[in-house]
Motif scaffolding. Structure first.
Motif, PDB file in Angstrom:
ATOM      1  N   ILE A 129       0.846  -1.205   0.000  1.00 25.07           N
ATOM      2  CA  ILE A 129       0.000   0.000   0.000  1.00 25.07           C
ATOM      3  C   ILE A 129       0.877   1.248   0.000  1.00 25.07           C
ATOM      4  O   ILE A 129       0.654   2.192  -0.760  1.00 25.07           O
ATOM      5  CB  ILE A 129      -0.948   0.002   1.225  1.00 25.07           C
ATOM      6  CG1 ILE A 129      -1.879  -1.214   1.179  1.00 25.07           C
ATOM      7  CG2 ILE A 129      -1.740   1.303   1.309  1.00 25.07           C
ATOM      8  CD1 ILE A 129      -2.767  -1.390   2.399  1.00 25.07           C
ATOM      9  N   GLN A 130       1.908   1.227   0.828  1.00 25.11           N
ATOM     10  CA  GLN A 130       2.802   2.394   0.915  1.00 25.11           C
ATOM     11  C   GLN A 130       3.545   2.618  -0.398  1.00 25.11           C
ATOM     12  O   GLN A 130       3.722   3.749  -0.842  1.00 25.11           O
ATOM     13  CB  GLN A 130       3.792   2.187   2.058  1.00 25.11           C
ATOM     14  CG  GLN A 130       3.075   2.142   3.398  1.00 25.11           C
ATOM     15  CD  GLN A 130       3.967   1.724   4.536  1.00 25.11           C
ATOM     16  OE1 GLN A 130       4.807   0.819   4.386  1.00 25.11           O
ATOM     17  NE2 GLN A 130       3.809   2.361   5.678  1.00 25.11           N
ATOM     18  N   GLU A 131       3.919   1.524  -1.020  1.00 28.04           N
ATOM     19  CA  GLU A 131       4.621   1.638  -2.294  1.00 28.04           C
ATOM     20  C   GLU A 131       3.698   2.243  -3.353  1.00 28.04           C
ATOM     21  O   GLU A 131       4.093   3.101  -4.145  1.00 28.04           O
ATOM     22  CB  GLU A 131       5.107   0.256  -2.748  1.00 28.04           C
ATOM     23  CG  GLU A 131       5.817   0.310  -4.075  1.00 28.04           C
ATOM     24  CD  GLU A 131       6.481  -1.021  -4.456  1.00 28.04           C
ATOM     25  OE1 GLU A 131       6.506  -1.955  -3.622  1.00 28.04           O
ATOM     26  OE2 GLU A 131       6.963  -1.114  -5.588  1.00 28.04           O
ATOM     27  N   GLN A 132       2.434   1.814  -3.316  1.00 30.95           N
ATOM     28  CA  GLN A 132       1.506   2.321  -4.327  1.00 30.95           C
ATOM     29  C   GLN A 132       1.163   3.801  -4.082  1.00 30.95           C
ATOM     30  O   GLN A 132       1.005   4.562  -5.035  1.00 30.95           O
ATOM     31  CB  GLN A 132       0.245   1.462  -4.359  1.00 30.95           C
ATOM     32  CG  GLN A 132      -0.186   1.195  -5.775  1.00 30.95           C
ATOM     33  CD  GLN A 132      -1.308   0.192  -5.890  1.00 30.95           C
ATOM     34  OE1 GLN A 132      -1.761  -0.375  -4.891  1.00 30.95           O
ATOM     35  NE2 GLN A 132      -1.764  -0.026  -7.105  1.00 30.95           N
ATOM     36  N   ILE A 133       1.063   4.199  -2.841  1.00 32.58           N
ATOM     37  CA  ILE A 133       0.828   5.621  -2.543  1.00 32.58           C
ATOM     38  C   ILE A 133       2.005   6.438  -3.079  1.00 32.58           C
ATOM     39  O   ILE A 133       1.829   7.471  -3.725  1.00 32.58           O
ATOM     40  CB  ILE A 133       0.659   5.840  -1.019  1.00 32.58           C
ATOM     41  CG1 ILE A 133      -0.658   5.217  -0.545  1.00 32.58           C
ATOM     42  CG2 ILE A 133       0.710   7.331  -0.670  1.00 32.58           C
ATOM     43  CD1 ILE A 133      -0.878   5.244   0.958  1.00 32.58           C
ATOM     44  N   THR A 134       3.212   5.938  -2.839  1.00 33.96           N
ATOM     45  CA  THR A 134       4.408   6.626  -3.324  1.00 33.96           C
ATOM     46  C   THR A 134       4.393   6.714  -4.845  1.00 33.96           C
ATOM     47  O   THR A 134       4.689   7.751  -5.422  1.00 33.96           O
ATOM     48  CB  THR A 134       5.673   5.885  -2.855  1.00 33.96           C
ATOM     49  OG1 THR A 134       5.599   5.708  -1.450  1.00 33.96           O
ATOM     50  CG2 THR A 134       6.936   6.647  -3.211  1.00 33.96           C
ATOM     51  N   ARG A 135       3.995   5.620  -5.474  1.00 38.24           N
ATOM     52  CA  ARG A 135       3.960   5.604  -6.940  1.00 38.24           C
ATOM     53  C   ARG A 135       3.009   6.670  -7.477  1.00 38.24           C
ATOM     54  O   ARG A 135       3.365   7.429  -8.388  1.00 38.24           O
ATOM     55  CB  ARG A 135       3.506   4.227  -7.424  1.00 38.24           C
ATOM     56  CG  ARG A 135       3.379   4.209  -8.929  1.00 38.24           C
ATOM     57  CD  ARG A 135       2.454   3.148  -9.450  1.00 38.24           C
ATOM     58  NE  ARG A 135       2.088   3.506 -10.829  1.00 38.24           N
ATOM     59  CZ  ARG A 135       1.713   2.621 -11.737  1.00 38.24           C
ATOM     60  NH1 ARG A 135       1.660   1.353 -11.430  1.00 38.24           N
ATOM     61  NH2 ARG A 135       1.385   3.013 -12.940  1.00 38.24           N
ATOM     62  N   VAL A 136       1.797   6.710  -6.900  1.00 41.23           N
ATOM     63  CA  VAL A 136       0.789   7.645  -7.407  1.00 41.23           C
ATOM     64  C   VAL A 136       1.274   9.096  -7.272  1.00 41.23           C
ATOM     65  O   VAL A 136       1.063   9.915  -8.167  1.00 41.23           O
ATOM     66  CB  VAL A 136      -0.553   7.412  -6.674  1.00 41.23           C
ATOM     67  CG1 VAL A 136      -1.503   8.577  -6.870  1.00 41.23           C
ATOM     68  CG2 VAL A 136      -1.190   6.131  -7.176  1.00 41.23           C
ATOM     69  N   LEU A 137       1.949   9.395  -6.180  1.00 47.19           N
ATOM     70  CA  LEU A 137       2.456  10.761  -6.000  1.00 47.19           C
ATOM     71  C   LEU A 137       3.637  11.019  -6.928  1.00 47.19           C
ATOM     72  O   LEU A 137       3.699  12.028  -7.626  1.00 47.19           O
ATOM     73  CB  LEU A 137       2.889  10.984  -4.549  1.00 47.19           C
ATOM     74  CG  LEU A 137       1.765  10.994  -3.503  1.00 47.19           C
ATOM     75  CD1 LEU A 137       2.362  10.994  -2.101  1.00 47.19           C
ATOM     76  CD2 LEU A 137       0.859  12.206  -3.697  1.00 47.19           C
ATOM     77  N   LEU A 138       4.569  10.066  -6.927  1.00 50.76           N
ATOM     78  CA  LEU A 138       5.815  10.275  -7.662  1.00 50.76           C
ATOM     79  C   LEU A 138       5.603  10.366  -9.171  1.00 50.76           C
ATOM     80  O   LEU A 138       6.196  11.198  -9.844  1.00 50.76           O
ATOM     81  CB  LEU A 138       6.784   9.129  -7.333  1.00 50.76           C
ATOM     82  CG  LEU A 138       8.231   9.374  -7.714  1.00 50.76           C
ATOM     83  CD1 LEU A 138       8.789  10.546  -6.925  1.00 50.76           C
ATOM     84  CD2 LEU A 138       9.072   8.130  -7.453  1.00 50.76           C
ATOM     85  N   GLU A 139       4.715   9.533  -9.684  1.00 45.23           N
ATOM     86  CA  GLU A 139       4.545   9.548 -11.146  1.00 45.23           C
ATOM     87  C   GLU A 139       3.920  10.861 -11.616  1.00 45.23           C
ATOM     88  O   GLU A 139       4.064  11.244 -12.764  1.00 45.23           O
ATOM     89  CB  GLU A 139       3.753   8.336 -11.633  1.00 45.23           C
ATOM     90  CG  GLU A 139       2.292   8.351 -11.308  1.00 45.23           C
ATOM     91  CD  GLU A 139       1.559   7.114 -11.839  1.00 45.23           C
ATOM     92  OE1 GLU A 139       2.191   6.248 -12.465  1.00 45.23           O
ATOM     93  OE2 GLU A 139       0.348   7.031 -11.605  1.00 45.23           O
TER      94      GLU A 139
END
Ligand code: NAG
Ligand code: NAG
Ligand code: NAG
Length: 357
Positions: free
Chosen positions: A306-316
């Motif tokens: 979940i944390q990785e996906q939150i990071t992905r959504v922000l970072l991309e």
């Protein structure tokens, strides 16, 4: 030529300006790219002509033409969507795509309030992978507003007076929560924080088929997220409090968000987090609430996925060219700087040197 003549400064024509614009908009809607693809370049040229644009969006009384113009843009996005979704950009579509970005840049510069008011409806029809196109829309902010520099050390977002004001959303997202029985169950759950079966059935209510990439109803997901968020803000306010990292917790609203984060598969969670990220814009109550919510979901996540996906959504959304929405920046900066999130301890941060950098 006809349009120019009908809009000449003439007191008789001026009296029927609005009717003329309405007739043009209806005609352009009927001739939209989906109905007559061969006309789409000329169509885009017409709807982005400076005179047409200026008339539609500058019409007095203010905003009488905004809804009609928004419809034309939605027509354009809907036509482009299947091509963009598959990143299948043949040369002719690339041209249309570039033209669309240019129109958005003009709107961002000259009519940012228009993009602010209709962001919801636009983001609803733009495919999830069109990051830059969405950023252009989400970066818009009212011209009378001064945004504090997101890189200010110790910026206290809680202290900004703007975060108590709700932004205008000129799409009725409440009516998009369908079927009515689902809306009724949702309201019951928000009121009573029960029955728990509502949470366990949530996922199947959002799912429309089993085909990868098309599993979820994105419109319904977007409507659900914004509706629950706005209900949460009123609920907290009605208790005489303001939304912050502690007041948003332990409520029916957060139950729903946490349930979605935990229970959805990768595809669904990505769409859910995108729906939240679509609300991270200029300083307003929605930006603040959803920024806190995203950080809360990160802090409380029970798996690193979940944390990785939150990071992905922000970072991309941040690694593409500017502009970047203000709310996106402050959320990401908080996440990587505030030690409570232990951001740098996660393995996924170090998986690629570009990401770490
Ligand atoms: C949106 O629709 C709901 C339900 O039909 C209605 O109660 C509400 O007043 C509408 N809101 C606006 C802004 O039109
Ligand atoms: C998705 O949700 C929207 C809004 O609730 C609804 O109008 C539409 O029919 C739904 N689509 C599918 C395929 O269920
Ligand atoms: C949140 O707001 C409440 C009162 O509105 C306050 O007591 C509390 O300290 C705040 N918490 C945080 C984390 O800012």
């Amino acid at each position: 030529m006809l349009f120019l003549e009908l809009n000449a400064p003439d007191h008789i024509l001026e009296a029927i300006n609005y009717q003329i614009l309405t007739a043009y908009c209806h005609t352009l809607h009927i001739l939209r790219p989906a109905k007559s693809p061969g006309f789409s370049y000329a169509w885009l040229e017409l709807i982005s002509h400076r005179l047409f644009l200026g008339r539609m969006l500058g019409l007095t009384p203010q905003q009488k033409g905004w809804g009609m113009y928004a419809q034309l843009l939605v027509d354009l996005f809907k036509y482009l969507a299947p091509f963009l979704r598959n990143a299948e950009l043949a040369k002719p579509v690339t041209l249309l795509y570039k033209g669309t970005l240019r129109v958005l840049l003009v709107l961002l510069h000259d009519f940012p309030e228009f993009l602010c008011d209709y962001h919801y409806g636009f983001c609803d029809v733009i495919p999830p992978n069109c990051i830059q196109m969405r950023n252009l829309i989400l970066s818009a902010f009212p011209r009378n507003m001064r945004l504090p520099d997101p890189f200010t050390p110790n910026l206290k977002v809680d202290m900004l007076s703007e975060i108590s004001h709700a932004p205008r959303v000129l799409t009725n997202f409440t009516t998009m929560i369908l079927p009515h029985t689902f809306k009724k169950d949702l309201d019951t759950y928000l009121k009573a924080r029960s029955p728990v079966t509502f949470l366990s059935e949530l996922r199947s209510n959002l799912q429309v088929c089993n085909e990868p990439g098309l599993r979820y109803n994105i419109s319904l997901m977007n409507a659900l997220v914004l509706y629950v968020g706005t209900q949460a803000i009123s609920y907290i306010r009605n208790k005489g409090l303001a939304p912050n990292m502690s007041t948003i917790a332990h409520s029916a609203h957060m139950d729903i968000f946490q349930n979605l984060a935990v229970d959805l598969d990768t595809e669904g969670r990505y769409l859910f987090l995108n729906a939240i990220a679509n609300q991270l814009r200029y300083p307003n109550s929605h930006t603040h609430y959803f920024s806190c919510t995203l950080l809360y979901l990160f802090a409380e996540a029970n798996t690193e996925a979940i944390q990785e996906q939150i990071t992905r959504v922000l970072l991309e959304r941040l690694i593409v060219n500017r502009p970047h929405p203000w709310g996106l920046l402050i959320t990401f900066i908080e996440l990587i700087k505030n030690p409570t999130y232990k951001f740098w301890n996660h393995e996924f941060v170090h998986c690629a040197p570009e990401i770490e950098k």
